[in-house]
Design an enzyme around this catalytic site. Sequence first.
Site, PDB file in Angstrom:
ATOM      1  N   ARG A   1      39.715  62.623 101.372  1.00 17.88           N
ATOM      2  CA  ARG A   1      38.562  63.490 102.430  1.00 17.88           C
ATOM      3  C   ARG A   1      37.884  61.580 102.312  1.00 17.88           C
ATOM      4  O   ARG A   1      36.663  61.726 103.451  1.00 17.88           O
ATOM      5  CB  ARG A   1      37.793  64.071 101.908  1.00 17.88           C
ATOM      6  CG  ARG A   1      38.680  65.204 101.762  1.00 17.88           C
ATOM      7  CD  ARG A   1      38.153  67.172 102.130  1.00 17.88           C
ATOM      8  NE  ARG A   1      38.925  67.536 101.884  1.00 17.88           N
ATOM      9  CZ  ARG A   1      39.864  68.473 102.575  1.00 17.88           C
ATOM     10  NH1 ARG A   1      40.152  67.490 104.038  1.00 17.88           N
ATOM     11  NH2 ARG A   1      40.620  69.236 102.298  1.00 17.88           N
TER      12      ARG A   1
ATOM     13  N   HIS B   1      51.106  60.493 101.156  1.00 17.63           N
ATOM     14  CA  HIS B   1      50.420  61.226 102.402  1.00 17.63           C
ATOM     15  C   HIS B   1      48.889  60.615 102.577  1.00 17.63           C
ATOM     16  O   HIS B   1      47.872  59.838 102.179  1.00 17.63           O
ATOM     17  CB  HIS B   1      49.720  62.549 102.039  1.00 17.63           C
ATOM     18  CG  HIS B   1      49.839  63.791 103.095  1.00 17.63           C
ATOM     19  ND1 HIS B   1      48.418  63.489 103.802  1.00 17.63           N
ATOM     20  CD2 HIS B   1      49.613  64.893 103.565  1.00 17.63           C
ATOM     21  CE1 HIS B   1      48.481  64.380 104.696  1.00 17.63           C
ATOM     22  NE2 HIS B   1      49.555  64.989 104.618  1.00 17.63           N
TER      23      HIS B   1
ATOM     24  N   TYR C   1      42.957  62.128 104.965  1.00 17.84           N
ATOM     25  CA  TYR C   1      43.564  63.041 106.940  1.00 17.84           C
ATOM     26  C   TYR C   1      42.309  62.398 107.004  1.00 17.84           C
ATOM     27  O   TYR C   1      42.296  62.689 108.196  1.00 17.84           O
ATOM     28  CB  TYR C   1      42.470  64.534 106.504  1.00 17.84           C
ATOM     29  CG  TYR C   1      43.281  65.878 104.553  1.00 17.84           C
ATOM     30  CD1 TYR C   1      43.979  65.371 105.295  1.00 17.84           C
ATOM     31  CD2 TYR C   1      42.733  65.676 103.795  1.00 17.84           C
ATOM     32  CE1 TYR C   1      45.441  66.599 104.459  1.00 17.84           C
ATOM     33  CE2 TYR C   1      43.988  66.681 103.026  1.00 17.84           C
ATOM     34  CZ  TYR C   1      44.882  66.884 103.893  1.00 17.84           C
ATOM     35  OH  TYR C   1      45.826  67.988 102.923  1.00 17.84           O
TER      36      TYR C   1
ATOM     37  N   HIS D   1      48.803  62.609 108.980  1.00 19.34           N
ATOM     38  CA  HIS D   1      48.614  62.958 110.279  1.00 19.34           C
ATOM     39  C   HIS D   1      48.263  62.036 111.670  1.00 19.34           C
ATOM     40  O   HIS D   1      47.933  60.991 112.017  1.00 19.34           O
ATOM     41  CB  HIS D   1      47.449  63.843 109.976  1.00 19.34           C
ATOM     42  CG  HIS D   1      47.223  64.736 108.670  1.00 19.34           C
ATOM     43  ND1 HIS D   1      46.446  65.169 108.899  1.00 19.34           N
ATOM     44  CD2 HIS D   1      49.076  65.093 108.042  1.00 19.34           C
ATOM     45  CE1 HIS D   1      46.629  66.606 107.813  1.00 19.34           C
ATOM     46  NE2 HIS D   1      47.816  66.164 107.525  1.00 19.34           N
TER      47      HIS D   1
ATOM     48  N   GLU E   1      53.356  63.614 111.036  1.00 18.44           N
ATOM     49  CA  GLU E   1      53.515  64.857 110.095  1.00 18.44           C
ATOM     50  C   GLU E   1      53.967  65.353 111.481  1.00 18.44           C
ATOM     51  O   GLU E   1      52.704  65.416 112.644  1.00 18.44           O
ATOM     52  CB  GLU E   1      53.009  65.556 109.585  1.00 18.44           C
ATOM     53  CG  GLU E   1      52.575  66.621 108.693  1.00 18.44           C
ATOM     54  CD  GLU E   1      51.883  67.021 107.435  1.00 18.44           C
ATOM     55  OE1 GLU E   1      51.355  66.122 107.253  1.00 18.44           O
ATOM     56  OE2 GLU E   1      51.516  68.375 107.388  1.00 18.44           O
TER      57      GLU E   1
ATOM     58  N   ASP F   1      56.403  69.893 108.643  1.00 22.18           N
ATOM     59  CA  ASP F   1      55.523  70.664 107.773  1.00 22.18           C
ATOM     60  C   ASP F   1      55.585  72.756 107.979  1.00 22.18           C
ATOM     61  O   ASP F   1      55.331  73.018 109.798  1.00 22.18           O
ATOM     62  CB  ASP F   1      53.839  70.042 107.806  1.00 22.18           C
ATOM     63  CG  ASP F   1      53.172  71.537 107.321  1.00 22.18           C
ATOM     64  OD1 ASP F   1      53.361  72.683 107.066  1.00 22.18           O
ATOM     65  OD2 ASP F   1      52.090  70.953 106.403  1.00 22.18           O
TER      66      ASP F   1
ATOM     67  N   HIS G   1      52.558  74.464 109.144  1.00 26.58           N
ATOM     68  CA  HIS G   1      52.219  74.047 111.127  1.00 26.58           C
ATOM     69  C   HIS G   1      52.650  73.854 112.063  1.00 26.58           C
ATOM     70  O   HIS G   1      52.220  74.034 113.167  1.00 26.58           O
ATOM     71  CB  HIS G   1      51.772  72.202 110.724  1.00 26.58           C
ATOM     72  CG  HIS G   1      51.365  71.643 110.187  1.00 26.58           C
ATOM     73  ND1 HIS G   1      50.982  70.567 109.900  1.00 26.58           N
ATOM     74  CD2 HIS G   1      50.161  72.029 108.583  1.00 26.58           C
ATOM     75  CE1 HIS G   1      50.160  70.333 108.571  1.00 26.58           C
ATOM     76  NE2 HIS G   1      49.218  71.763 108.564  1.00 26.58           N
TER      77      HIS G   1
ATOM     78  N   HIS H   1      57.186  69.488 104.659  1.00 32.81           N
ATOM     79  CA  HIS H   1      56.150  70.110 103.532  1.00 32.81           C
ATOM     80  C   HIS H   1      56.240  71.727 103.898  1.00 32.81           C
ATOM     81  O   HIS H   1      56.428  72.126 104.829  1.00 32.81           O
ATOM     82  CB  HIS H   1      54.882  70.525 103.867  1.00 32.81           C
ATOM     83  CG  HIS H   1      54.694  68.551 104.205  1.00 32.81           C
ATOM     84  ND1 HIS H   1      53.200  67.645 104.812  1.00 32.81           N
ATOM     85  CD2 HIS H   1      54.591  67.978 102.758  1.00 32.81           C
ATOM     86  CE1 HIS H   1      53.564  66.994 104.298  1.00 32.81           C
ATOM     87  NE2 HIS H   1      53.975  66.479 103.369  1.00 32.81           N
TER      88      HIS H   1
ATOM     89  N   ASP I   1      45.853  76.305 110.992  1.00 29.24           N
ATOM     90  CA  ASP I   1      46.806  75.819 110.035  1.00 29.24           C
ATOM     91  C   ASP I   1      45.871  75.823 108.422  1.00 29.24           C
ATOM     92  O   ASP I   1      44.897  75.714 107.944  1.00 29.24           O
ATOM     93  CB  ASP I   1      46.495  74.053 110.183  1.00 29.24           C
ATOM     94  CG  ASP I   1      46.230  72.710 108.782  1.00 29.24           C
ATOM     95  OD1 ASP I   1      47.000  73.423 108.397  1.00 29.24           O
ATOM     96  OD2 ASP I   1      46.227  71.310 109.555  1.00 29.24           O
TER      97      ASP I   1
ATOM     98  N   HIS J   1      47.256  77.362 105.107  1.00 25.08           N
ATOM     99  CA  HIS J   1      48.097  77.204 104.209  1.00 25.08           C
ATOM    100  C   HIS J   1      48.308  78.340 103.174  1.00 25.08           C
ATOM    101  O   HIS J   1      46.808  78.539 103.125  1.00 25.08           O
ATOM    102  CB  HIS J   1      48.606  75.833 103.281  1.00 25.08           C
ATOM    103  CG  HIS J   1      48.570  74.767 103.939  1.00 25.08           C
ATOM    104  ND1 HIS J   1      48.837  73.328 103.437  1.00 25.08           N
ATOM    105  CD2 HIS J   1      49.100  74.862 105.673  1.00 25.08           C
ATOM    106  CE1 HIS J   1      48.491  72.364 104.191  1.00 25.08           C
ATOM    107  NE2 HIS J   1      48.521  73.718 105.531  1.00 25.08           N
TER     108      HIS J   1
ATOM    109  N   GLU K   1      52.318  71.922  99.915  1.00 27.21           N
ATOM    110  CA  GLU K   1      51.305  72.222  99.448  1.00 27.21           C
ATOM    111  C   GLU K   1      50.485  73.403  99.815  1.00 27.21           C
ATOM    112  O   GLU K   1      49.554  73.588 100.413  1.00 27.21           O
ATOM    113  CB  GLU K   1      50.684  70.856 101.789  1.00 27.21           C
ATOM    114  CG  GLU K   1      51.333  70.254 101.096  1.00 27.21           C
ATOM    115  CD  GLU K   1      51.295  68.989 102.196  1.00 27.21           C
ATOM    116  OE1 GLU K   1      51.319  69.778 103.748  1.00 27.21           O
ATOM    117  OE2 GLU K   1      50.648  67.665 102.741  1.00 27.21           O
TER     118      GLU K   1
END
Length: 275
Positions: A37, A67, A70, A107, A142, A175, A178, A210, A223, A225, A255
Amino acid sequence: MLYLGCHLSSTGGNVKMVETARAIGANTFAFFTRNPRGSRAKPEDPADAAAAAEMLLEGGFGKLVAHGAYTMNLCTADSEARAFAAEVLADDLRRMAALPENFYNFHPGSHVGQGVEAGIGYIAEALKQAMAPGYPVTVLLETMAGKGSEVGGNFQELKAILDAVGRPDLGVCLDTCHVYDAGYDIVGNLDGVLAEFDRIIGLDRLKALHLNDSKNPFASHKDRHECIGKGSLGLDTFRAIVNHPLLKEKPMILETPNELPGYRQEIAVLRSLEA
Ligand code: FE
Ligand code: FE
Ligand code: ZN
């Protein structure tokens, strides 16, 4: 062979991650290349990376799926922030070369009102700049849920990025939460979705998955999970995925909202689904 793993904290270094993976029955894993983040990255430790690479080989691990952060939005509207994101990508890819032959997934970004076409252009430009010739890591886009102005919420947009970059070492990470959120019915028609992926992108570009269940119903573009088997995808969907001839050899990363004991359990459940 199933290659199953989850997101692991990279705080203790690469060797530590391999040890943790082994302890929970994983034979692949994902990790954030920097604060997910934020943008801070750890100091590099080539000896740790080399030791980890050796352990991965000896332990019969599948390819890892790093990954990107974000916060890295390669197609944001602010040109300074966009340039910074492109620098972060280039730095991530340079660092990932310490763990060659693995995957780096990110992403694609959110175009925040500039339009999909402009977004795709920015993303492709950043990738072209960041991927040196002969680069040893395959970069993955992704599949996104299509939340807000996310780019990559359908196969056509991902294909447009792949075409604009024009390199064979750029692929896709699918994913499950997603794509279902985006309106691809992998619950009712997994084969149909894979056929569509093949027709539009080409299944040779599908490199990793994913595995996430979803808290929301089909095509909700949210989105969120959920743990495996506890959401709208359900255990039978994951049974079909881990046994699918076109998918079962690819690294599959959880995830889901879990700590390590939960991940260990989900990995065991997924392995038990293998026919
Ligand atoms: Fe992701
Ligand atoms: Fe994901
Ligand atoms: Zn997600």
